[in-house]
Write an enzyme that holds these catalytic residues in place. Structure first.
Site, mmCIF file in Angstrom:
data_model
loop_
_atom_site.group_PDB
_atom_site.id
_atom_site.type_symbol
_atom_site.label_atom_id
_atom_site.label_comp_id
_atom_site.label_asym_id
_atom_site.label_seq_id
_atom_site.Cartn_x
_atom_site.Cartn_y
_atom_site.Cartn_z
ATOM 1 N N ASP A 1 14.072 0.618 40.545
ATOM 2 C CA ASP A 1 13.596 0.996 41.867
ATOM 3 C C ASP A 1 13.789 2.494 42.050
ATOM 4 O OD1 ASP A 1 12.656 0.214 44.543
ATOM 5 O OD2 ASP A 1 13.578 -1.711 44.064
ATOM 6 N N ASP B 1 9.706 2.710 46.144
ATOM 7 C CA ASP B 1 9.911 2.207 47.499
ATOM 8 C C ASP B 1 9.133 3.056 48.518
ATOM 9 O OD1 ASP B 1 11.588 0.352 49.162
ATOM 10 O OD2 ASP B 1 12.324 2.245 49.979
ATOM 11 N N GLU C 1 5.091 0.859 46.371
ATOM 12 C CA GLU C 1 5.082 0.033 47.582
ATOM 13 C C GLU C 1 4.386 0.848 48.668
ATOM 14 O OE1 GLU C 1 8.161 -2.358 50.513
ATOM 15 O OE2 GLU C 1 8.706 -0.380 49.767
ATOM 16 N N HIS D 1 11.929 -9.427 47.741
ATOM 17 C CA HIS D 1 13.193 -9.408 48.492
ATOM 18 C C HIS D 1 12.989 -9.180 49.989
ATOM 19 C CE1 HIS D 1 12.165 -5.266 47.766
ATOM 20 N NE2 HIS D 1 13.037 -4.878 48.665
ATOM 21 N N ASP D 2 11.800 -8.759 50.399
ATOM 22 C CA ASP D 2 11.507 -8.494 51.811
ATOM 23 C C ASP D 2 10.670 -9.592 52.455
ATOM 24 O OD1 ASP D 2 12.857 -6.061 51.973
ATOM 25 O OD2 ASP D 2 11.092 -4.884 51.399
#
Length: 559
Positions: free
Chosen positions: A98, A199, A256, A329-330
């Site tokens: 990440d 991210d 993302e 994960h979100d």
């Protein structure tokens, strides 16, 4: 279409805090991951995307980084990390890390310096502004509720934080910031990392004037997304990043990018633009969000899902590249959101996997998805850990909302649905830890766990394994074109994939009812082969009219 390893790969996301604990402290760690690499190898995945393991005070579970070149103590040491990547590479598994560079932690040395004085050399590493008329510099709302600005008494100014107040936004207008980021990326790439998931990367460029947003009725702050998403210099910055760093390595990149359209997706991913390989778009996972955002829950419809997925498939075809996901994960668990996590949990988990993995793009599996793990319903807000959820609950309670009604929203949409520990077996705490887990295990772990799934040839796990094997055996799954069929059918999502003289017909029933599939007249075949199905099927059955059972999925290869 150019062949690339990352187009042919299947990615598995590990959320390290919840994957496997090796030392009994209740928190997943790197040695826990090492102990489960054979499981990932057995599944057949090619790439691990590892959520952040860098040094962090953990205000937002590691997405608030205080040292980009060190490992969080709870997760282990750099030696553990080096052993982990070595063991992954031994098994033919690549590692994508990440990259969180829209913001740092407020405990990062740069920010500690930045807040010391207005003339500190690190001051303009972040976005500082004086207040306006005795209040914040503008009316933007943070993603995690409240103002996106925090007042700092030392210098009498505010700093911008689009997320938690412990996550100050970096100032990408400053070339020194960009060089620091590029040097850090090279540090990890030189250690063997195979790419980055970036991210909220489309938020790094803000409109310089930072204008006010439009305030919705009844709201104190405004959603300022149009001033910080896909901002004026974002493509310039990413092209510079590619030129300075990414072009020198054979890596995979995925950005993302909340709020992107397919046209913007092409700008980020078209190979000739030299930015990213693919993006995570959010349209399909926002279908159940109303005008009030994520917590304003509206039922999604199959018609909207078809329209959205088809739009991305067709518009990026030959121009960019899709990433394929239903979980991360979100996001809440896909089988609870898009399937039936009760009677037809196994069938609908397999159907959703088929629907997704047969499309054009790189598929992502989130830990536990391959087991059909479900959302969780904790009885008390005290059992939840996610900062977004807790802030929303507090804000809505203060607004006089009914506590049970707020919990219902959390049961459906909360991020902790994805963050309950991985269910390894039916022993205490699902084999995740010998200690007390940092967040409770989903009580259904006795039935839903990896040990049981691996022993059952008809499990969701073995179905995912077969889907991954099919992808490696049939180029049409990776490189074929996509066409939607039966657009107006209220229950069936069906489409074709075509490459040369090969055609795949993918049929999925998105309901607990029987649905009739009728092959369109323009599709003919002389031979057919059933590649995969989630029910027993008579292989002699012709395709012209098929009764699809609840949540049934089939894929045929026609020639």
């Amino acid at each position: 279409m150019e062949r690339k390893w990352w187009k042919e790969a299947v990615v598995y996301q590990i959320y390290p805090r919840s994957f496997k604990d090796s030392n009994g402290d209740g928190i997943g760690d790197l040695r826990g991951i090492i102990s489960k690499l054979d499981y990932l190898k057995e599944l057949g995945i090619d790439v691990v995307w590892l959520s952040p393991v860098y040094k962090s005070p953990n205000d937002d579970n590691g997405y608030d980084i205080s040292d980009y070149r060190a490992i969080m103590d709870e997760f282990g040491t750099m030696a553990d990390w080096e052993e982990m990547i070595e063991e992954m590479h031994k098994r033919g598994i690549k590692l994508v890390m990440d990259l969180v560079v829209n913001h740092t932690s407020d405990e990062h040395p740069w920010f500690i310096e930045s807040r010391q004085s207005k003339d500190n050399p690190y001051r303009d590493y972040y976005i500082w502004r004086p207040g306006k008329n005795g209040r914040e510099p503008n009316n933007w709302e943070s993603h995690f509720s409240g103002s996106a600005w925090e007042y700092d008494e030392t210098t009498g100014e505010y700093y911008l934080h689009l997320f938690s107040k412990k996550q100050p936004d970096l100032n990408w207008e400053n070339p020194r910031v960009r060089q620091e980021v590029y040097e850090m990326m090279k540090f990890w790439l030189d250690k063997g990392v195979d790419g980055f998931r970036m991210d909220v990367i489309n938020m790094i460029s803000k409109v310089p004037e930072l204008p006010d947003g439009d305030v919705q009725p009844g709201k104190k702050y405004a959603w300022g997304g149009r001033y910080f998403m896909n901002g004026p210099r974002v493509h310039e910055f990413l092209q510079e990043m590619h030129r300075e760093v990414l072009s020198k390595y054979d890596v995979m990149t995925v950005g993302e990018t909340p709020g992107v359209t397919p046209a913007e997706g092409i700008l980020y991913t078209a190979p000739e633009r030299k930015e990213l390989n693919m993006v995570f778009q959010f349209e399909h996972v926002d279908l159940d969000s109303g005008a009030g955002g994520k917590w304003d829950i509206h039922p999604w419809t199959l018609a909207d899902l078809k329209k959205t997925m088809t739009k991305w498939q067709k518009e990026l075809e030959g121009r960019g590249w899709n990433s394929l996901y239903l979980n991360n994960h979100d996001q809440p668990r896909a089988v609870s959101r898009f399937g039936d996590d009760g009677t037809y949990r196994v069938e609908s988990a397999k159907m959703l996997a088929t629907f997704l993995h047969m499309m054009q793009g790189t598929p992502y599996i989130y830990q536990g998805e391959e087991l059909g793990m479900t959302n969780v319903r904790f009885s008390s807000i005290d059992d939840y850990r996610d900062i977004e959820t807790l802030n929303m609950y507090k804000e809505q309670i203060e607004n006089g909302e009914d506590p049970q009604a707020i919990l219902e929203k959390i049961y459906y949409k909360g991020r902790d649905n994805a963050r309950t520990p991985m269910q390894w077996d039916d022993s205490e705490h699902a084999g995740f830890t010998t200690g007390t887990p940092w967040i409770q295990v989903n009580p259904n772990y006795k039935e839903i766990n990896a040990k049981a799934a691996m022993e059952d040839p008809n499990s969701v796990f073995h179905y995912y394994k077969k889907l991954i094997q099919l992808r490696k055996a049939h180029d049409v799954i990776v490189y074929g074109t996509y066409e939607l069929m039966l657009e107006d059918d209220p229950l069936i999502y069906a489409y074709t994939r075509t490459l040369g003289k090969e055609t795949l017909v993918v049929m999925t029933n998105f309901s607990s009812e029987t649905a009739i599939f009728r092959l369109p007249n323009d599709i003919t075949y002389s031979t057919k082969q059933l590649l995969i199905s989630n029910y027993d099927v008579d292989e002699q059955e012709e395709l012209y009219e098929i009764r699809l059972r609840p949540w049934e999925a089939r894929v045929y290869k026609l020639q």
